[in-house]
Structures are given as C-alpha cells and as structure tokens.
Design an enzyme around this catalytic site. Structure first.
Site, mmCIF file in Angstrom:
data_model
loop_
_atom_site.group_PDB
_atom_site.id
_atom_site.type_symbol
_atom_site.label_atom_id
_atom_site.label_comp_id
_atom_site.label_asym_id
_atom_site.label_seq_id
_atom_site.Cartn_x
_atom_site.Cartn_y
_atom_site.Cartn_z
ATOM 1 N N ARG A 19 0.816 -1.211 0.000
ATOM 2 C CA ARG A 19 0.000 0.000 0.000
ATOM 3 C C ARG A 19 0.855 1.268 0.000
ATOM 4 O O ARG A 19 0.377 2.335 -0.351
ATOM 5 C CB ARG A 19 -0.921 -0.018 1.239
ATOM 6 C CG ARG A 19 -1.934 1.099 1.322
ATOM 7 C CD ARG A 19 -2.963 1.012 0.199
ATOM 8 N NE ARG A 19 -3.972 2.053 0.319
ATOM 9 C CZ ARG A 19 -5.184 1.873 0.836
ATOM 10 N NH1 ARG A 19 -5.522 0.670 1.304
ATOM 11 N NH2 ARG A 19 -6.049 2.859 0.900
ATOM 12 N N HIS A 44 14.874 -11.038 6.161
ATOM 13 C CA HIS A 44 15.560 -11.496 4.948
ATOM 14 C C HIS A 44 15.495 -10.364 3.928
ATOM 15 O O HIS A 44 14.624 -10.348 3.063
ATOM 16 C CB HIS A 44 14.885 -12.758 4.407
ATOM 17 C CG HIS A 44 15.623 -13.410 3.285
ATOM 18 N ND1 HIS A 44 15.624 -14.775 3.092
ATOM 19 C CD2 HIS A 44 16.388 -12.901 2.275
ATOM 20 C CE1 HIS A 44 16.349 -15.065 2.020
ATOM 21 N NE2 HIS A 44 16.812 -13.939 1.505
ATOM 22 N N ARG A 46 15.956 -8.608 0.721
ATOM 23 C CA ARG A 46 16.283 -9.034 -0.640
ATOM 24 C C ARG A 46 16.689 -7.832 -1.492
ATOM 25 O O ARG A 46 16.241 -6.712 -1.247
ATOM 26 C CB ARG A 46 15.088 -9.752 -1.271
ATOM 27 C CG ARG A 46 14.757 -11.078 -0.595
ATOM 28 C CD ARG A 46 13.515 -11.693 -1.209
ATOM 29 N NE ARG A 46 13.177 -12.963 -0.567
ATOM 30 C CZ ARG A 46 13.618 -14.151 -0.968
ATOM 31 N NH1 ARG A 46 14.425 -14.215 -2.023
ATOM 32 N NH2 ARG A 46 13.267 -15.259 -0.337
ATOM 33 N N GLU A 74 19.007 -12.962 7.314
ATOM 34 C CA GLU A 74 19.144 -13.973 6.273
ATOM 35 C C GLU A 74 19.449 -13.293 4.943
ATOM 36 O O GLU A 74 19.070 -12.144 4.726
ATOM 37 C CB GLU A 74 17.848 -14.770 6.112
ATOM 38 C CG GLU A 74 17.367 -15.482 7.359
ATOM 39 C CD GLU A 74 16.035 -16.174 7.134
ATOM 40 O OE1 GLU A 74 15.723 -17.080 7.927
ATOM 41 O OE2 GLU A 74 15.305 -15.812 6.185
ATOM 42 N N THR A 111 10.274 -17.594 -2.756
ATOM 43 C CA THR A 111 10.741 -17.805 -1.385
ATOM 44 C C THR A 111 11.917 -18.769 -1.427
ATOM 45 O O THR A 111 12.168 -19.410 -2.457
ATOM 46 C CB THR A 111 9.610 -18.370 -0.500
ATOM 47 O OG1 THR A 111 10.050 -18.440 0.860
ATOM 48 C CG2 THR A 111 9.170 -19.745 -0.965
ATOM 49 N N HIS A 202 10.995 -22.878 7.708
ATOM 50 C CA HIS A 202 10.243 -22.800 6.457
ATOM 51 C C HIS A 202 8.981 -23.649 6.568
ATOM 52 O O HIS A 202 9.037 -24.873 6.662
ATOM 53 C CB HIS A 202 11.044 -23.242 5.232
ATOM 54 C CG HIS A 202 10.501 -22.637 3.963
ATOM 55 N ND1 HIS A 202 10.933 -21.421 3.463
ATOM 56 C CD2 HIS A 202 9.527 -23.043 3.128
ATOM 57 C CE1 HIS A 202 10.268 -21.128 2.362
ATOM 58 N NE2 HIS A 202 9.389 -22.099 2.136
ATOM 59 N N ASP A 203 7.857 -22.964 6.574
ATOM 60 C CA ASP A 203 6.524 -23.577 6.628
ATOM 61 C C ASP A 203 6.240 -24.325 7.928
ATOM 62 O O ASP A 203 5.291 -25.114 7.997
ATOM 63 C CB ASP A 203 6.287 -24.508 5.432
ATOM 64 C CG ASP A 203 6.151 -23.745 4.127
ATOM 65 O OD1 ASP A 203 5.783 -22.555 4.174
ATOM 66 O OD2 ASP A 203 6.415 -24.326 3.050
ATOM 67 N N GLY A 225 7.827 -17.378 10.119
ATOM 68 C CA GLY A 225 7.274 -16.117 9.673
ATOM 69 C C GLY A 225 5.909 -16.257 9.023
ATOM 70 O O GLY A 225 4.894 -15.828 9.568
ATOM 71 N N HIS A 226 5.860 -16.890 7.856
ATOM 72 C CA HIS A 226 4.623 -16.903 7.074
ATOM 73 C C HIS A 226 3.456 -17.503 7.850
ATOM 74 O O HIS A 226 2.382 -16.892 7.944
ATOM 75 C CB HIS A 226 4.836 -17.680 5.772
ATOM 76 C CG HIS A 226 3.633 -17.715 4.897
ATOM 77 N ND1 HIS A 226 3.305 -16.678 4.040
ATOM 78 C CD2 HIS A 226 2.645 -18.638 4.760
ATOM 79 C CE1 HIS A 226 2.183 -16.979 3.408
ATOM 80 N NE2 HIS A 226 1.761 -18.155 3.826
#
EC number: 2.6.99.2
Length: 255
Positions: A19, A44, A46, A74, A111, A202-203, A225-226
């Site tokens: 946004r 992380h 990027r 990361e 990812t 991860h997941d 995180g996710h």
C-alpha cells in the site's frame, strides 16, 4: 534449555509495501513479538526490496539490542549491491547481528526453497563465511535435510545449519510424516556429529511444529514467519507468539 523462537517479520513488510506508507509498522510488530516472548527477530532483506528494506534492518537492529534479544539476518551472500540494497555483508557490518543465515536464493525466487550444494565449488562460500564471522556473528547455512554432506558446512567454517523444513511441512499436511521425519532426524544427528548447531525453518506452523521437534534431536532455534503471521490474522499477534513459545517450552533441547 528452551528452543528459541525467532519471528520472521518479512510478511509485515510485504503488507506495508503493498500500500505504501508505514502501516503496518514493522518495528511495532517486532516489539509485540518480543513482548510476547519471542527470543529473536529474523529478517531477509532481498535486493529487490520486496519486503524488508535496509532502513528496516537498521531500525530492527537497534530494537533487538534495546530488548536484549537476538537479531538474525538472512540473505544470499552472492547477491551484488544495487540501488537501495548495499549488499548483505555491508548490512551485517552496519548492524552486527547475533546470527547471519546464508541462503542460496536467486532474485526471481518467490521464497527460499533449497539449501546449499556442497558438492559445488565452495571456495568463494568459505571466504564469505570468514568475512561474515569477522563481523562478530555466528554463521548458519541453509541446507536440505537430504544433503549427504551436511558436515561440509562445518568444514567451510559455519557454526550452524538451518534445516529447510518445507518438505516436512508438505508431508505433514498430507499425513505422510514418517519418512520425512526420519530424514530430518538423520540430518540432525549428522549435523550434531559434525559439531554444528541446528536451526530449522520454512513452513513450520502450530500444527506441525511439535511433531517435528519431538522427532528431530538437538534443534536450538526455529525461525517462523509466514505461518505465524497468517495465524495471527485470526488469533492476534501476541496470542500467536505465546502459543509458539508454549510449544517450544514443551520441547526442550535434549528432552
């Protein structure tokens, strides 16, 4: 010793950047996670700045230092600097995080989805690990559980490995965990035998974390995180972090 929870706040930045402006506030979200019991914060950054930006890294470094929790950065050590992104090494030199997790992800990846292949030429990676350790941080390498040479991370100078747990999460969702857990348990044993600390990420979610920790020995830290941010949409951020901390308290290192 309680397994440590490092909350990855990338997804907060994704929502903010979608946004423009400053809401939701990444710093305030991290503050809430710490107050709820998180042992650390992960980012992380990027090169394409799709979520965490250089300014976030600096601000979160100050916040974690203020609250005496760990900061984990990361990133891909091979990604060159570009406009708005000074490079992973320069960000780490500026912030001196407690941990740096090196991940072999390309710019186009949605990812992180695989670990380092130690069968490839690793001379440059060893040199980079030495440079990151000179910052004063411990260094962890992202690895696949099926990597036959996890011990190679120690030979390169790494302190820890982070087991890429995406395949386990997929197996858990399909109800077929036995083979995956055996693979990860073996990876954990091989890492420990090489003198490496073990992280995982991860997941991982509230649904699958307990089973993973019960089967895989020696995990010191999980980075989540996710799933955590997704669950927080329904349960609230503070309550969600507390729920993870409760799972970890029931899964002591060495238990």
């Amino acid at each position: 010793m309680t397994i440590q929870l490092s909350v990855n706040v990338n997804k907060i930045a994704v929502l903010r950047n979608s946004r423009g402006g400053t809401d939701p506030d990444v710093l305030q979200a991290a503050r809430t996670c710490i107050a709820a019991g998180a042992h650390g914060i992960t980012v992380h950054p990027r090169p394409d700045q799709r979520h965490i930006r250089a300014g976030d890294v600096l601000a979160l470094s100050a916040l974690t230092r203020e609250h005496a929790v760990e900061f984990n950065i990361e990133g891909n050590p091979f990604a060159p600097p570009r406009a708005g992104y000074p490079g992973l090494l320069e960000l780490c030199r500026a912030t001196r995080p407690e941990q740096i997790t090196l991940v072999p992800d390309g710019d186009g990846q949605l990812t992180s989805d695989h670990g380092f292949d130690f069968a490839q030429d690793t001379t440059q990676l060893a040199e980079l690990i030495a440079a990151f350790k000179a910052v004063g941080s411990r260094v962890s390498l992202f690895v696949d559980a099926g990597n036959p040479d996890i011990a190679g991370a120690a030979a390169l100078g790494a302190d820890r490995v982070e087991l890429y747990t995406g395949p386990y999460a997929h197996a858990h969702a399909s109800g077929q965990t036995d083979t995956a857990l055996a693979l990860f348990a073996d990876a954990g044993r091989r890492a420990s035998a090489a003198g490496l600390g073990i992280n995982a990420g991860h997941d991982l979610s509230q649904a699958n974390l307990g089973d993973f920790l019960a089967a895989v020995p020696g995990v010191l830290e999980v980075s989540i995180g996710h799933a955590l941010i997704s669950e927080a949409l329904y349960q609230g951020l503070e309550a969600t972090v507390r729920a993870y901390v409760d799972i970890l308290r029931g899964s002591q290192v060495g238990a």
